[in-house]
Design a protein around this motif. Structure first.
Motif, PDB file in Angstrom:
ATOM      1  N   PHE A 199       0.764  -1.098  -0.072  1.00 29.41           N
ATOM      2  CA  PHE A 199      -0.015   0.286   0.041  1.00 29.41           C
ATOM      3  C   PHE A 199       1.179   0.859   0.021  1.00 29.41           C
ATOM      4  CE2 PHE A 199      -2.268  -2.993   2.637  1.00 29.41           C
ATOM      5  CZ  PHE A 199      -3.599  -3.591   1.921  1.00 29.41           C
ATOM      6  N   SER A 200       0.518   2.319  -0.482  1.00 24.98           N
ATOM      7  CA  SER A 200       0.805   3.499  -0.665  1.00 24.98           C
ATOM      8  C   SER A 200      -0.001   4.643   0.339  1.00 24.98           C
ATOM      9  CB  SER A 200       1.230   4.107  -1.609  1.00 24.98           C
ATOM     10  OG  SER A 200       2.082   3.720  -1.966  1.00 24.98           O
ATOM     11  N   VAL A 229       9.670   2.423   4.645  1.00 21.44           N
ATOM     12  CA  VAL A 229       8.850   1.748   4.391  1.00 21.44           C
ATOM     13  C   VAL A 229       9.152   0.355   5.857  1.00 21.44           C
ATOM     14  CG1 VAL A 229       8.997  -0.899   3.037  1.00 21.44           C
ATOM     15  CG2 VAL A 229       9.956   1.216   1.776  1.00 21.44           C
ATOM     16  N   ILE A 230       6.720   0.460   5.579  1.00 25.21           N
ATOM     17  CA  ILE A 230       6.653   0.054   7.125  1.00 25.21           C
ATOM     18  C   ILE A 230       6.967  -1.005   6.674  1.00 25.21           C
ATOM     19  CG2 ILE A 230       5.560  -0.148   8.724  1.00 25.21           C
ATOM     20  CD1 ILE A 230       5.033   2.847   9.533  1.00 25.21           C
ATOM     21  N   VAL A 231       7.081  -2.573   6.764  1.00 26.84           N
ATOM     22  CA  VAL A 231       6.751  -4.221   6.961  1.00 26.84           C
ATOM     23  C   VAL A 231       5.874  -4.151   7.752  1.00 26.84           C
ATOM     24  CG1 VAL A 231       7.922  -5.695   6.049  1.00 26.84           C
ATOM     25  CG2 VAL A 231       9.217  -3.672   5.554  1.00 26.84           C
ATOM     26  N   TYR A 237       4.087   0.331   3.268  1.00 29.66           N
ATOM     27  CA  TYR A 237       3.125  -0.226   3.922  1.00 29.66           C
ATOM     28  C   TYR A 237       3.240  -1.682   3.511  1.00 29.66           C
ATOM     29  CZ  TYR A 237      -1.073   0.819   4.145  1.00 29.66           C
ATOM     30  OH  TYR A 237      -2.783   1.252   4.387  1.00 29.66           O
ATOM     31  N   ILE A 238       4.087  -2.316   3.757  1.00 34.20           N
ATOM     32  CA  ILE A 238       3.386  -4.161   3.004  1.00 34.20           C
ATOM     33  C   ILE A 238       2.723  -4.678   4.344  1.00 34.20           C
ATOM     34  CG2 ILE A 238       4.853  -5.954   1.907  1.00 34.20           C
ATOM     35  CD1 ILE A 238       6.632  -3.839   0.796  1.00 34.20           C
ATOM     36  N   LEU A 239       1.765  -5.214   4.166  1.00 33.67           N
ATOM     37  CA  LEU A 239       1.831  -5.870   5.409  1.00 33.67           C
ATOM     38  C   LEU A 239       1.892  -8.099   4.980  1.00 33.67           C
ATOM     39  CD1 LEU A 239      -1.020  -3.784   5.605  1.00 33.67           C
ATOM     40  CD2 LEU A 239       0.744  -4.249   7.020  1.00 33.67           C
ATOM     41  N   GLU A 240       1.940  -8.841   5.571  1.00 30.59           N
ATOM     42  CA  GLU A 240       1.544  -9.921   5.151  1.00 30.59           C
ATOM     43  C   GLU A 240       1.510 -11.164   6.559  1.00 30.59           C
ATOM     44  OE1 GLU A 240       4.267 -12.550   2.385  1.00 30.59           O
ATOM     45  OE2 GLU A 240       5.323 -13.367   4.461  1.00 30.59           O
ATOM     46  N   VAL A 256       7.316  -5.363  13.466  1.00 29.83           N
ATOM     47  CA  VAL A 256       6.953  -4.642  12.638  1.00 29.83           C
ATOM     48  C   VAL A 256       8.551  -3.755  12.874  1.00 29.83           C
ATOM     49  CG1 VAL A 256       6.362  -1.802  12.812  1.00 29.83           C
ATOM     50  CG2 VAL A 256       5.025  -4.580  14.458  1.00 29.83           C
ATOM     51  N   GLN A 257       8.795  -3.901  10.967  1.00 28.79           N
ATOM     52  CA  GLN A 257       9.468  -2.808  10.545  1.00 28.79           C
ATOM     53  C   GLN A 257       9.842  -1.538  10.135  1.00 28.79           C
ATOM     54  OE1 GLN A 257      12.265  -5.739   8.834  1.00 28.79           O
ATOM     55  NE2 GLN A 257      12.439  -7.259  10.928  1.00 28.79           N
ATOM     56  N   VAL A 258      10.660  -0.575  10.502  1.00 28.08           N
ATOM     57  CA  VAL A 258      10.406   0.680   9.324  1.00 28.08           C
ATOM     58  C   VAL A 258      11.842   1.215   8.852  1.00 28.08           C
ATOM     59  CG1 VAL A 258      10.274   3.180   9.850  1.00 28.08           C
ATOM     60  CG2 VAL A 258       9.205   1.712  11.167  1.00 28.08           C
ATOM     61  N   TRP A 259      11.848   1.228   7.642  1.00 28.40           N
ATOM     62  CA  TRP A 259      13.226   0.797   6.835  1.00 28.40           C
ATOM     63  C   TRP A 259      13.109   2.462   6.182  1.00 28.40           C
ATOM     64  CZ3 TRP A 259      16.252  -3.500   5.144  1.00 28.40           C
ATOM     65  CH2 TRP A 259      15.920  -4.843   5.557  1.00 28.40           C
ATOM     66  N   VAL A 260      14.281   2.825   7.201  1.00 30.49           N
ATOM     67  CA  VAL A 260      14.300   4.497   5.851  1.00 30.49           C
ATOM     68  C   VAL A 260      15.801   4.457   4.759  1.00 30.49           C
ATOM     69  CG1 VAL A 260      15.279   6.938   6.500  1.00 30.49           C
ATOM     70  CG2 VAL A 260      14.285   5.499   8.498  1.00 30.49           C
TER      71      VAL A 260
END
Length: 862
Positions: free
Chosen positions: A48-49, A228-230, A56-59, A69-73
């Protein structure tokens, strides 16, 4: 410190393969079953955006009971300017140091109280903040993590603390052989390209980073369209999406940082660097340039690397380790960032012939090229590659890391699916093509790290008995020397206290061809210094000069020692210098107190005398007496000449043999005079001063006694601003300004104890407190933490002190005289490291004996 110490993320040893995973051996027979099973359990991944650009990506993985929960900068060291190198990693340290809602250092405790953990890491391309929590803590854990990443306070006091931590981390990396090796390999491989800089930065740049730099960098890079939030695991998708929108949707800002590809200057041939360190194993790494992670050649390169260097049955391990026995380990690594990467060979081995190891590795590559890989090797490599990716996503946090890594580096979180499909299609000809295209005959960067020569310090002895020690230290073009002779107060005849102090000074006052002024002028012209010293067991000269002037310096030293001209008029002047020293010593309450303490502690032993001397003995000293002592003690067989600096050992040996071989004289032996035990002694010496100075002292071990190490640790625990004595008499009860525990070792024995300067009205109360504390120490001992902290402090300050060539020269000279060996300054930390709590407790019981304590007071009476 909240970070993951991943080698590739620190610019050190890179992970193997595209996922930054260190692969181990695999059960090949079950690999495809694992993949099929995994395919049945994974639920769909949704991407999603938000309007502000955040992805953000959800699985979901129902039934796991946990959520990652990971926040990728999308910013790493690759995006830094040179002057702020290391700032990305610095910010990673500071993110968890507080927000407006959460105080510093509370975040980790709160996440852990929820049953989870929190951490972070920095790489060349990304900075990642991550948590894994039970599913019932998902909402609270998410809020804490996102608040930390989007609203850090960057407290000034925390910035100062973490800067110190990072500077120590840099030192730690320099001390770690493999980290240091790969740091240098990356620098050499990439030239001036930004991937060649260490993620952690440099000491100089980290020290210079300001809070304003931190805030500006954060403002530029920590914006929604650069994040990006995963989220993976056991959660409800609608709830997760709602939380993201609630916490991040209103956050604005655009990533305006320019992405500039700076080409490094790699030259036109092989690049090579050799490092010598105080290590026992040898390490080798060399690299070839390969394309970026998305390039079509990467699947075949991955298979090639696995055939060559993955597992005990790999080509390199079979031939170089198991068959030829020339390496202790070997492997290959693919470093695959967003831009150009590296194909790396790594080996550990005994000895120093790294060129042989390099050649043998290249021969194996050429043999593989000639023979071609077997079908079994190709299939085995494919199995290992597939298995490594399956194993990496066994946990929800592993899956989140895989998704985030590929989304930020390639823009495709499904990248692995296509990659593995391409791996399946790699054939024999593809592998041979990769060797031709990227390795065989191509330029490479080579870094070898080898043990320092065991002959550093290098020692030799002239026929006349002069013992020489040379330590090669090329850090700066300078050197320091110290020549020590057996002598000092232990060799003083009755009525001659201070004669060696006078003699050492007289060595600089004239030769047959030069007067004192000419000698001083020559020393100043060479922009160096020479000073005299005299102690309990030794005396002599020490100096520091530029390396280019070494021949002139030792030519002068030879004149000072072998052509000494002792003159009455110079003796008179030196006496006045010594009288001044004596007066200043007696005027200094602390120096005077310790002089009187030594008189009592070492009563009946030469150590009871002060090396400076006493006025009456100096006054009556005759030139003939001085000449007699000079002739007896200033001899080559009575001396150790030590030098440390940017010098060539063999050239120094040739120079010393040329300069000093015709010097002669009789030998003296360092006497071992036992120090008699003392009974309890209490003395008050009246002196008209405002403070009263107290010493509570005990006999301690000598430099060669194994108890010394435990005593040194105890000294570190009790002394200084963090020590027990300071806490009791400075912080809890402010009875003193100057106070410490001290430990003064000499050859046979030493003096140790507690020194305090206090108001005379408080002396009796201070005595009670100190004696009670000594009793408590003997009864209760010390804590494990006190001992470990003290050891760390001792070792750290030792290395800091031993940076100076003068410190090394002094240590080598005295330690050789005392029989400890010229390299003792290198082995001393190991002795300290070996000390345990019980050793220190035992030493306290053995030496802190109140019935054998010297209780000295100097000053007014209560």
């Amino acid at each position: 410190m909240i970070l993951i110490s991943k080698p590739s993320m620190k610019g050190e040893r890179p992970f193997k393969g595209l996922f930054f995973i260190l692969r181990k051996a695999v059960f090949f027979a079950c690999i495809f079953g694992c993949i099929l099973l995994f395919g049945r359990t994974v639920q769909s991944m949704n991407i999603f955006s938000l309007d502000n650009g955040l992805q953000y990506i959800l699985e979901q993985r129902k039934g796991t009971g946990v959520v990652a929960v990971q926040v990728w900068v999308k910013t790493g060291s690759r995006y830094e300017e040179q002057k702020i190198a290391g700032i990305t990693h610095f910010i990673e340290h500071l993110i968890f140091k507080g927000t407006e809602k959460v105080k510093s250092n509370e975040m980790a405790a709160r996440i852990e109280s929820l049953g989870g953990n929190i951490n972070a890491f920095t790489s060349h391309d990304n900075t990642v903040y991550h948590i894994v929590v039970p599913k019932n803590a998902f909402k609270e854990g998410f809020a804490i993590l996102v608040d930390a990443v989007t609203n850090p306070a960057f407290p000034a006091e925390e910035l100062a603390k973490e800067k110190k931590v990072i500077l120590e981390e840099i030192k730690m990396g320099e001390d770690d052989p493999q980290r240091k090796l790969f740091k240098e390999l990356f620098s050499l491989s990439y030239g001036g390209n930004l991937y060649g800089r260490p993620v952690i930065g440099y000491e100089k740049t980290v020290k210079a980073i300001s809070r304003e730099d931190i805030q500006q960098y954060f403002k530029t890079h920590y914006v929604p369209d650069n994040m990006v939030i995963v989220i993976t695991g056991d959660f409800e998708e609608a709830e997760a999406a709602g939380m993201i929108k609630k916490h991040v949707a209103e956050r604005g800002g655009k990533n305006i940082a320019a992405f500039e590809n700076i080409e490094g200057d790699k030259g036109t041939g092989n690049r090579e660097k050799l490092i010598e360190k105080d290590i026992r194993e040898s390490y080798l790494a060399f690299s070839y340039d390969i394309p970026a992670i998305t390039h079509e050649d990467m699947p075949a390169l991955e298979v090639l690397g696995t055939i060559l260097g993955e597992g005990e049955s790999s080509r390199l391990q079979k031939q170089l380790k198991n068959k030829k026995g020339i390496v202790t380990d070997s492997s290959t690594y693919l470093f695959t960032p967003r831009e150009e990467g590296l194909f790396i060979f790594f080996a550990t081995f005994k000895g120093k012939d790294y060129r042989l190891i390099t050649s043998e590795i290249e021969k194996e590559v050429s043999r593989l090229r000639k023979e071609g890989p077997t079908p079994l090797e190709i299939q085995k490599a494919k199995n290992i590659i597939k298995a490594s990716y399956v194993y990496s996503i066994e946990t929800v946090q592993g899956k989140a890391r895989q998704i985030g890594n590929f989304q930020t580096l390639t823009g495709d979180p499904h990248f692995v699916d296509n990659f593995l499909a391409k791996v399946d299609r790699v054939g024999r000809d593809d592998i041979i093509k990769m060797m031709d295209k990227y390795i065989i005959g191509k330029h490479k960067a080579i870094v070898a790290m080898l043990p320092k020569s065991p002959s550093n310090p290098y020692t030799f002895k002239l026929k006349n008995g002069l013992k020489c020690v040379v330590n090669k230290e090329p850090a700066s073009p300078t050197f320091a020397f110290r020549i020590g002779f057996i002598g000092g107060v232990k060799e003083e005849a009755p009525g001659e206290n201070g004669i060696f102090n006078v003699l050492s000074k007289m060595l600089l006052k004239g030769t047959k061809d030069k007067n004192a002024a000419k000698i001083a002028q020559e020393i100043d012209f060479l922009a160096g210094n020479v000073s005299a010293f005299s102690g309990k067991n030794t005396f002599g000269l020490s100096g520091r000069f530029l390396s280019k002037d070494i021949e002139e310096v030792f030519g002068l030293l030879k004149d000072l020692l072998t052509s000494t001209n002792l003159k009455k008029e110079e003796l008179k002047k030196v006496k006045e210098e010594v009288f001044s020293e004596i007066r200043q010593r007696d005027d200094d309450p602390v120096g005077y107190t310790f002089m009187r303490f030594n008189e009592i502690l070492f009563k009946g032993h030469p150590y009871s005398k002060d090396p400076v001397g006493v006025e009456s003995d100096i006054e009556s000293l005759k030139l003939s007496e001085l000449e007699k002592v000079y002739k007896k003690f200033i001899t080559p067989s009575n001396a150790v000449l030590a030098i440390s600096g940017d010098v060539d050992e063999k050239k120094v040996e040739d120079l010393f043999r040329k300069m000093f071989s015709d010097w002669s004289g009789e030998a003296s032996i360092l006497q071992n005079k036992p120090v008699p035990a003392i009974n309890k002694s209490t003395q008050h010496i009246d002196k008209e001063i405002m403070q009263t100075h107290l010493v509570f002292g005990f006999l301690g071990p000598g430099v060669g006694n194994e108890d010394r190490y435990a005593i040194e640790v105890m000294d570190s625990i009790l002394s200084g601003m963090g020590g027990r004595i300071h806490k009791i008499l400075r912080e809890e009860k402010p009875y003193a300004y100057a106070l410490t525990f001290f430990n003064q070792m000499a050859f046979e024995a030493g003096g140790m104890g507690i020194y305090i300067g206090t108001d005379k009205k408080l002396t009796e109360e201070v005595k009670k407190i100190v004696k009670a504390e000594i009793e408590r120490i003997v009864k209760e001992g010390f804590t494990e933490k006190e001992v470990e902290d003290a050891k760390s402090y001792l070792i750290g300050t030792h290395y800091i002190r031993m940076q100076a060539n003068s410190a090394k020269a002094t240590s080598m000279c005295l330690d050789t005289i005392y029989g400890l060996g010229p390299g003792y300054f290198k082995t001393w930390p190991k002795h300290i490291e070996a000390i345990k709590k019980e050793d220190v407790d035992r030493a306290a019981k053995k030496y802190l004996l109140l019935d054998r304590m010297a209780d000295i007071a100097v000053g007014g009476r209560p």
